[in-house]
Design a protein around this motif. Structure first.
Motif, PDB file in Angstrom:
ATOM      1  N   TYR A  21       0.820  -1.211   0.000  1.00 32.71           N
ATOM      2  CA  TYR A  21       0.000   0.000   0.000  1.00 32.71           C
ATOM      3  C   TYR A  21       0.854   1.262   0.000  1.00 32.71           C
ATOM      4  CZ  TYR A  21      -4.265  -2.651   0.754  1.00 32.71           C
ATOM      5  OH  TYR A  21      -5.329  -3.490   0.595  1.00 32.71           O
ATOM      6  N   VAL A  22       2.062   1.165   0.541  1.00 28.70           N
ATOM      7  CA  VAL A  22       2.942   2.333   0.567  1.00 28.70           C
ATOM      8  C   VAL A  22       3.929   2.294  -0.605  1.00 28.70           C
ATOM      9  CG1 VAL A  22       4.793   3.476   1.863  1.00 28.70           C
ATOM     10  CG2 VAL A  22       2.717   2.748   3.016  1.00 28.70           C
ATOM     11  N   ASP A  43       9.463  -7.253  -4.806  1.00 27.28           N
ATOM     12  CA  ASP A  43       8.720  -7.874  -3.708  1.00 27.28           C
ATOM     13  C   ASP A  43       8.885  -9.380  -3.853  1.00 27.28           C
ATOM     14  OD1 ASP A  43       6.042  -6.648  -1.921  1.00 27.28           O
ATOM     15  OD2 ASP A  43       6.412  -8.813  -1.989  1.00 27.28           O
ATOM     16  N   ARG A  48       1.591 -10.732  -6.050  1.00 27.32           N
ATOM     17  CA  ARG A  48       1.423  -9.270  -5.962  1.00 27.32           C
ATOM     18  C   ARG A  48       2.111  -8.582  -7.134  1.00 27.32           C
ATOM     19  NH1 ARG A  48       1.463  -6.095  -0.116  1.00 27.32           N
ATOM     20  NH2 ARG A  48      -0.715  -5.598  -0.328  1.00 27.32           N
ATOM     21  N   THR A  98       5.495  -3.963   8.936  1.00 27.70           N
ATOM     22  CA  THR A  98       6.030  -4.005  10.315  1.00 27.70           C
ATOM     23  C   THR A  98       4.856  -4.238  11.269  1.00 27.70           C
ATOM     24  OG1 THR A  98       5.865  -1.587  10.306  1.00 27.70           O
ATOM     25  CG2 THR A  98       8.051  -2.517   9.926  1.00 27.70           C
ATOM     26  N   SER A 118      15.181  -8.519   7.636  1.00 19.80           N
ATOM     27  CA  SER A 118      15.550  -9.348   6.477  1.00 19.80           C
ATOM     28  C   SER A 118      15.956  -8.468   5.296  1.00 19.80           C
ATOM     29  CB  SER A 118      14.425 -10.311   6.105  1.00 19.80           C
ATOM     30  OG  SER A 118      13.466  -9.666   5.309  1.00 19.80           O
ATOM     31  N   THR A 138       7.139   2.150   8.836  1.00 11.01           N
ATOM     32  CA  THR A 138       7.016   2.727  10.180  1.00 11.01           C
ATOM     33  C   THR A 138       7.732   1.784  11.154  1.00 11.01           C
ATOM     34  OG1 THR A 138       4.868   3.618   9.581  1.00 11.01           O
ATOM     35  CG2 THR A 138       5.383   3.481  11.950  1.00 11.01           C
ATOM     36  N   GLU A 175      -4.814   5.922   3.334  1.00 11.63           N
ATOM     37  CA  GLU A 175      -5.418   5.142   2.269  1.00 11.63           C
ATOM     38  C   GLU A 175      -6.706   5.819   1.793  1.00 11.63           C
ATOM     39  OE1 GLU A 175      -5.582   0.897   3.106  1.00 11.63           O
ATOM     40  OE2 GLU A 175      -3.611   1.046   4.054  1.00 11.63           O
ATOM     41  N   LYS A 285      -1.612  -0.491  15.647  1.00  8.86           N
ATOM     42  CA  LYS A 285      -0.259  -1.062  15.650  1.00  8.86           C
ATOM     43  C   LYS A 285       0.762  -0.040  16.165  1.00  8.86           C
ATOM     44  CE  LYS A 285       1.830  -0.984  11.433  1.00  8.86           C
ATOM     45  NZ  LYS A 285       3.096  -0.258  11.340  1.00  8.86           N
ATOM     46  N   ARG A 352      -7.747  -4.391   6.951  1.00  8.14           N
ATOM     47  CA  ARG A 352      -6.888  -4.645   8.114  1.00  8.14           C
ATOM     48  C   ARG A 352      -7.385  -3.830   9.327  1.00  8.14           C
ATOM     49  NH1 ARG A 352      -1.036  -3.801   5.439  1.00  8.14           N
ATOM     50  NH2 ARG A 352      -2.195  -2.161   4.376  1.00  8.14           N
TER      51      ARG A 352
HETATM   52  N1  LIG Z   1      -0.791   1.278   4.631  1.00  7.31           N
HETATM   53  C1  LIG Z   1      -0.633   2.560   4.885  1.00  7.31           C
HETATM   54  O1  LIG Z   1      -1.521   3.368   4.654  1.00  7.31           O
HETATM   55  C2  LIG Z   1       0.659   3.059   5.463  1.00  7.31           C
HETATM   56  C3  LIG Z   1       0.900   4.449   5.504  1.00  7.31           C
HETATM   57  C4  LIG Z   1       2.096   4.916   6.051  1.00  7.31           C
HETATM   58  C5  LIG Z   1       3.047   4.015   6.525  1.00  7.31           C
HETATM   59  N2  LIG Z   1       2.795   2.671   6.477  1.00  7.31           N
HETATM   60  C6  LIG Z   1       3.863   1.763   6.915  1.00  7.31           C
HETATM   61  O2  LIG Z   1       4.556   1.319   5.726  1.00  7.31           O
HETATM   62  C7  LIG Z   1       4.987  -0.043   5.871  1.00  7.31           C
HETATM   63  C8  LIG Z   1       4.409  -0.879   4.741  1.00  7.31           C
HETATM   64  O3  LIG Z   1       3.009  -0.888   4.868  1.00  7.31           O
HETATM   65  P1  LIG Z   1       2.087  -1.477   3.709  1.00  7.31           P
HETATM   66  O4  LIG Z   1       0.678  -1.195   4.101  1.00  7.31           O
HETATM   67  O5  LIG Z   1       2.578  -1.007   2.380  1.00  7.31           O
HETATM   68  O6  LIG Z   1       2.398  -3.056   3.854  1.00  7.31           O
HETATM   69  P2  LIG Z   1       2.013  -4.214   2.864  1.00  7.31           P
HETATM   70  O7  LIG Z   1       1.854  -5.432   3.683  1.00  7.31           O
HETATM   71  O8  LIG Z   1       0.900  -3.784   1.970  1.00  7.31           O
HETATM   72  O9  LIG Z   1       3.302  -4.387   1.920  1.00  7.31           O
HETATM   73  C9  LIG Z   1       4.532  -4.833   2.370  1.00  7.31           C
HETATM   74  C10 LIG Z   1       5.168  -5.693   1.262  1.00  7.31           C
HETATM   75  O10 LIG Z   1       6.517  -6.001   1.637  1.00  7.31           O
HETATM   76  C11 LIG Z   1       6.821  -7.288   1.117  1.00  7.31           C
HETATM   77  N3  LIG Z   1       8.009  -7.816   1.808  1.00  7.31           N
HETATM   78  C12 LIG Z   1       8.151  -8.079   3.139  1.00  7.31           C
HETATM   79  N4  LIG Z   1       9.418  -8.499   3.397  1.00  7.31           N
HETATM   80  C13 LIG Z   1      10.077  -8.495   2.216  1.00  7.31           C
HETATM   81  C14 LIG Z   1      11.414  -8.818   1.835  1.00  7.31           C
HETATM   82  N5  LIG Z   1      12.315  -9.195   2.749  1.00  7.31           N
HETATM   83  N6  LIG Z   1      11.755  -8.729   0.530  1.00  7.31           N
HETATM   84  C15 LIG Z   1      10.839  -8.348  -0.399  1.00  7.31           C
HETATM   85  N7  LIG Z   1       9.566  -7.998  -0.098  1.00  7.31           N
HETATM   86  C16 LIG Z   1       9.192  -8.075   1.195  1.00  7.31           C
HETATM   87  C17 LIG Z   1       5.549  -8.079   1.361  1.00  7.31           C
HETATM   88  O11 LIG Z   1       5.501  -9.212   0.501  1.00  7.31           O
HETATM   89  C18 LIG Z   1       4.460  -7.030   1.044  1.00  7.31           C
HETATM   90  O12 LIG Z   1       4.014  -7.106  -0.294  1.00  7.31           O
HETATM   91  C19 LIG Z   1       4.540  -0.459   7.274  1.00  7.31           C
HETATM   92  O13 LIG Z   1       5.614  -0.249   8.151  1.00  7.31           O
HETATM   93  C20 LIG Z   1       3.397   0.495   7.582  1.00  7.31           C
HETATM   94  O14 LIG Z   1       3.251   0.705   8.965  1.00  7.31           O
HETATM   95  C21 LIG Z   1       1.639   2.177   5.940  1.00  7.31           C
END
Ligand SMILES: NC(=O)c1ccc[n+]([C@@H]2O[C@H](COP(=O)([O-])OP(=O)(O)OC[C@H]3O[C@@H](n4cnc5c(N)ncnc54)[C@H](O)[C@@H]3O)[C@@H](O)[C@H]2O)c1
Ligand SMILES: O=c1ccn([C@@H]2O[C@H](COP(=O)(O)OP(=O)(O)O[C@H]3O[C@H](CO)[C@@H](O)[C@H](O)[C@H]3O)[C@@H](O)[C@H]2O)c(=O)[nH]1
Length: 492
Positions: A21-22, A43, A48, A98, A118, A138, A175, A285, A352
């Motif tokens: 999503y980010v 990724d 995805r 996270t 990782s 985050t 979002e 979270k 979520r």
């Molecule tokens: N969703 C939001 O609106 C939002 C806004 C601001 C900040 N954040 C923060 O941004 C971060 C990401 O959030 P998100 O919602 O995009 O998560 P998400 O789960 O949608 O995406 C994370 C992606 O990372 C991939 N991934 C994990 N470990 C990996 C690795 N070692 N190698 C390759 N790919 C890997 C996963 O397969 C997944 O597709 C979080 O820390 C979240 O707190 C989220």
């Protein structure tokens, strides 16, 4: 644009690890605004990545498909080849998940840093040159130190001399409005220890963000500011929700209270919409993470202060559902309940931590038959979220309807849980005619025209005001009309 004269890194290409999503919207925006840069998002989730490379993007976000279409294959690429992504780029964003730890030390509060760690280890493994590594995820304060240690320990062990500069660049997009938030951010925050590395990132954002909105701080202020921003926003929602409970007992109307306090410029009008509770992958979270960090530093009073924001949110969700069950004569066993909206907010398909989860679970535990209609949510995603929370669902009790008409036909009650704009446009008289009587409507977003619904015949339960026109606070119509411009309509 060649190499940085001092840092010796290549400036023409960036890589983002994590296409979620980010990562997706953020990198698509950078690609759009910086045609001179090549942007690669990698990724490990092949499904995805395949969807990012198709017309059926893995996330629903207004405005995103247009930007992806404009850049993909030109300067925006999606791939599962993490190794190549790291080798070919010297500027690497980590935008992995996270989540809250579900087991072990800090279970239910601490952030699970396995994915971010990782990423550090994978960069250590494949880095062929010096790199700037940017925390977009985050993270708890001091995570940059952990990443730096993983990278430098491996570098030393391999006898290498590469440098790694760690930056913190938290993301503040919400979002449903991500593309607008990225296009015109209130601020961009960059934390770091090395001015030259900070400026490399600042120069990328400066392609479209005014320089005075690019804030630079030390690493720890930047990491902590992200948690604090979310904690303060969520605190406002819990605060107004707590007041909605008091309004229900006293005859005050929470919308009027919000308007009255929001016009104080020190308070401001945004984020004062009472609701069934906040949801989303971040608020809970990040507050729980803040609570855990405070506890680790022995700041128990500070920890319990912030814990209250989450506790109030849980209370709001269960009090709202309790009111539904109580109003329906203390049981919903075998009663059809129409749920309008399952997403945690409008304009997203994300479920979520959606408040709908607890509401539906409580109704089903009481024997209710829950029929959900949501314009964007898929039943598979809803079931995955129940499973994540270790809630067993009987699919005879949890049904997704293809239309609102189908959900409402024969129902005892309509429960609005997401503020989708289309819910305002429905012909509720048609729904009413086909519902069981008395027909109840519980508005968990305070978004519908309650007087109109009562005229149709519904027994309406709104948040933060009495039930039924006789009990409701008597605000003269002209007062409502005269001040209706004071609260933002639509989003928050
Ligand atoms: N969703 C939001 O609106 C939002 C806004 C601001 C900040 N954040 C923060 O941004 C971060 C990401 O959030 P998100 O919602 O995009 O998560 P998400 O789960 O949608 O995406 C994370 C992606 O990372 C991939 N991934 C994990 N470990 C990996 C690795 N070692 N190698 C390759 N790919 C890997 C996963 O397969 C997944 O597709 C979080 O820390 C979240 O707190 C989220
Ligand atoms: O007045 C309000 C405002 C929000 N909400 C609810 O609060 C939750 C969160 O909403 P919002 O903040 O708009 O969406 P998120 O996508 O969760 O964005 C938050 O979390 C992101 C992830 O960290 C941050 O980047 C954003 O700045 C922060 O707003 C949703 O359930 C909303 O319905 C209310 O109930 N009342």
């Amino acid at each position: 644009m060649g190499e940085h004269p001092k840092l010796g890194i290549r400036l023409n290409r960036i890589c983002c690890i994590g296409a979620g999503y980010v990562g997706g919207p953020t990198m698509a925006t950078i690609a759009l605004k910086c045609p001179q840069l090549e942007v690669v998002i990698v990724d490990m989730n092949e499904d995805r990545i395949n969807r990012w490379n198709s017309d059926d993007l893995p996330i629903y976000e207004p405005g995103l498909p247009e930007v992806v279409k404009a850049c993909r294959g030109k300067n925006l690429f999606f791939s599962t080849d993490v190794k190549k992504g790291i080798e070919e780029s010297d500027i690497i964003f980590a935008s992995v998940n996270t989540p809250t730890k579900t087991q072990g030390v800090g279970k239910g509060r601490a952030a699970d840093l396995r994915y971010i760690e990782s990423v550090g280890r994978t960069i250590a493994q494949y880095a062929n040159r010096s790199k700037i590594v940017i925390e977009k995820s985050t993270v708890p304060i001091k995570t940059a130190e952990a990443i730096a240690r993983v990278l430098s320990a491996n570098e030393t062990a391999n006898g290498g001399h590469k440098n790694f500069w760690i930056l913190s660049n938290p993301e503040f997009l919400a979002e449903g409005t991500a593309m607008k938030d990225l296009d015109e951010p209130d601020r961009v925050l960059i934390g770091g220890q090395e001015q030259d590395a900070i400026m490399v990132l600042a120069d990328i954002y400066a392609n479209w963000v005014p320089r005075d909105r690019i804030l630079m701080t030390n690493l720890w202020s930047s990491e902590l500011s992200k948690l604090v921003a979310n904690a303060m926003l969520a605190q406002r929602v819990s605060s107004i929700n707590s007041i909605s409970r008091l309004c229900e007992r006293t005859g005050a109307d929470v919308k009027e209270v919000a308007r009255a306090i929001g016009t104080d410029s020190r308070i401001g009008p945004k984020f004062l919409n009472a609701s069934v509770g906040f949801g989303g992958s971040c608020f809970q979270k990040d507050i729980l993470n803040l609570v855990y960090i405070c506890q680790q530093f022995g700041l128990d009073e500070v920890a319990s202060y912030w814990q209250q924001v989450v506790d109030m949110n849980d209370h709001q969700k269960s009090a709202f559902t309790g009111k539904i069950i109580q109003s329906l004569f203390n049981t919903v066993t075998k009663k059809k309940i129409a749920i309008l909206g399952f997403a945690f907010k409008k304009d997203t398909g994300d479920v979520r931590e959606t408040p709908a989860l607890m509401v539906c679970d409580m109704l089903m535990k009481d024997g209710g038959l829950v029929y959900v209609y949501d314009p964007k949510v898929l039943i598979e995603d809803a079931l995955t979220e129940f499973k994540y929370h270790e809630i067993e669902v009987n699919t005879d009790q949890f049904i997704f309807s293809k239309s609102p008409e189908e959900a409402c036909e024969g129902a005892h009650a309509i429960v609005v849980l997401t503020e989708w704009d289309e819910f305002k446009t429905y012909d509720y008289k048609k729904f009413y005619d086909k519902m069981m009587k008395p027909a109840f409507l519980f508005d968990g977003r305070n978004m519908l025209d309650h007087a109109e619904l009562e005229k149709i015949g519904f027994e309406v339960h709104a948040l933060g005001k009495g039930t039924g026109s006789s009990q409701r606070s008597k605000s003269p119509d002209f007062v409502m009309r005269a001040s209706s411009g004071l609260l933002p309509s639509g989003g928050y």
